[in-house]
Each structure stands twice: as C-alpha cells, then as structure tokens.
Enzyme design. Structure first.
Site, short mmCIF file in Angstrom:
data_model
loop_
_atom_site.label_atom_id
_atom_site.label_comp_id
_atom_site.label_asym_id
_atom_site.label_seq_id
_atom_site.Cartn_x
_atom_site.Cartn_y
_atom_site.Cartn_z
N ASP A 100 -55.74 -40.59 44.01
CA ASP A 100 -56.00 -41.34 42.78
C ASP A 100 -57.49 -41.67 42.76
OD1 ASP A 100 -55.55 -43.18 40.53
OD2 ASP A 100 -55.92 -44.73 42.03
N ASP A 142 -59.47 -44.37 40.24
CA ASP A 142 -59.79 -45.78 40.05
C ASP A 142 -58.93 -46.66 40.95
OD1 ASP A 142 -61.76 -45.62 37.92
OD2 ASP A 142 -60.12 -44.93 36.65
N ASP A 154 -53.35 -46.61 44.78
CA ASP A 154 -53.29 -48.07 44.88
C ASP A 154 -52.25 -48.69 43.97
OD1 ASP A 154 -54.89 -47.37 42.58
OD2 ASP A 154 -55.53 -49.46 42.48
#
Length: 214
Positions: free
Chosen positions: A6, A8, A163
C-alpha cells in the site's frame, strides 16, 4: 516473493495532508466538517468510495464537487513532496537485493502515484502497480489479482503490506498473505482482527518476517 505495498500510510506519510485537504474541500462543497479520525478511516479507498463513505447522504452532484475540490486542494498543497516513512528506501533496497520483487496496490489515482514515484525517484524499483482509478477499489480483491496476473506470481508467493483493514480484507479475499503496519491510520487491534501474518511497528521490520529474510 512479490511484496505488494500500500502507499499512503504504509510507504508514504501522508495522513495529515489528506485530512487537511479533505476538510478544506468539504467546506468548499458546503458539507459538514468531518473529524480527522473519520477521514483517516477512509484513507486507502478510492476517492469516489471515500467521499461516499464520508458523506453517504450527500447528493451525487455534491459528492462530485467534493471530489473535484479535493483534487484541487491536493494539487495546491504539493509544494513540498510528502515524506516516506523512516527506513523505506533502505528496506526496499534490501528486499530487492534478497531477490524479492516489489509492487504497489493503492487507493491513489495513477496520476498521483506516478507523481510521487517521480518526486522520490522510486518508480523503477517496482515491477508493477495498480491504482484505484484503474480497477476496483479496495477491499475488492481485483487489484491484487491483476497484479498477480501481470507478474505471473501465484497468490501463495505474494504478500500484501498495508495499514488498513481494506488492505488486509483485500489480501484475504485474494488468498494472499498479509502484513499490517501499526503506524498508519487503522489501529493495531482492528488489523489484528483480520489475522495478518504479522503486524509491524516500523517499515524495516518487514525484513524480520521469515519468508522475506535473506
């Protein structure tokens, strides 16, 4: 192994800018203010899905205005490149040196990801990437399946690192192992509920996960 990242909140420390841009865009669109936590919760989704989640009762025309305003605010805020998290570059170099391949699966637009690739001089490190405006948004597994097809890697030989629960749900649906990072927008307890293979506190701890150890 194919290490799919991922962007961001995992590679790039962008939460504060996303929150401030969304808050300014919502004000311009005449929509009620949303808290930093509420906006943080939708990071990782494609922009249409994020806006619809934040303002489900807003008319489509107002949602479209918000999306346009957000893009304008984001461009206006890009005078300084967003920082990568500590240890990212060194860890990526070590993963490549150990024979692993790298990919990106992100809720960003293609234009946005390419811009950050260029700003950090990092794009050449990745074998493949998928953005939310090219395919289905997370947590739909299509993004991962397309990356596996493009790279010729079996699901058993890949890992998704992210995240948010959207990353981990996507990985589970695609039959791909996952690693959660605790320093992003979703709390470790939420990540743990999806049973990732590991939850790490620093990006460099990827190198401690046994299948990635040189």
């Amino acid at each position: 192994m194919l290490v799919i990242l991922d962007w961001d909140g995992t590679v790039c420390n962008s939460e504060a800018r996303i929150v401030s841009c969304m808050q300014r865009a919502a004000e311009r669109a005449g929509l009620p203010e949303r808290s930093p936590d509420a906006i943080g919760n939708i990071i990782g989704l494609g922009l249409p899905e994020a806006v619809a989640t934040l303002f489900p009762d807003a008319p489509l025309a107002q949602q479209l205005s918000l999306r346009n305003y957000y893009s304008e605010e984001w461009m206006a805020a890009r005078k300084e490149p967003l920082p990568l998290f500590d240890g990212v570059m060194e860890t990526l170099d070590q993963l490549l040196g150990a024979g692993h391949r790298l990919a990106v699966a992100t809720g960003k637009s293609r234009r946005g990801l390419n811009r950050e690739f260029e700003e950090h001089g990092i794009g050449s490190l990745f074998t493949a990437s998928r953005c939310a405006d090219e395919t289905a948004s997370k947590p739909n597994p299509l993004m991962l399946r397309e990356l596996l097809d493009e790279t010729g890697v079996a699901a058993a030989d890949a890992v998704m690192v992210g995240d948010t629960i959207y990353d981990l749900e996507m990985a589970a649906s695609a039959g791909v192992a996952s690693i959660g990072v605790s320093y992003g927008v979703h709390e470790p307890e939420r990540l743990a509920a999806l049973r990732p293979s590991a939850i790490i506190d620093r990006f460099s701890e990827l190198l401690d996960w046994p299948p990635l150890v040189p």
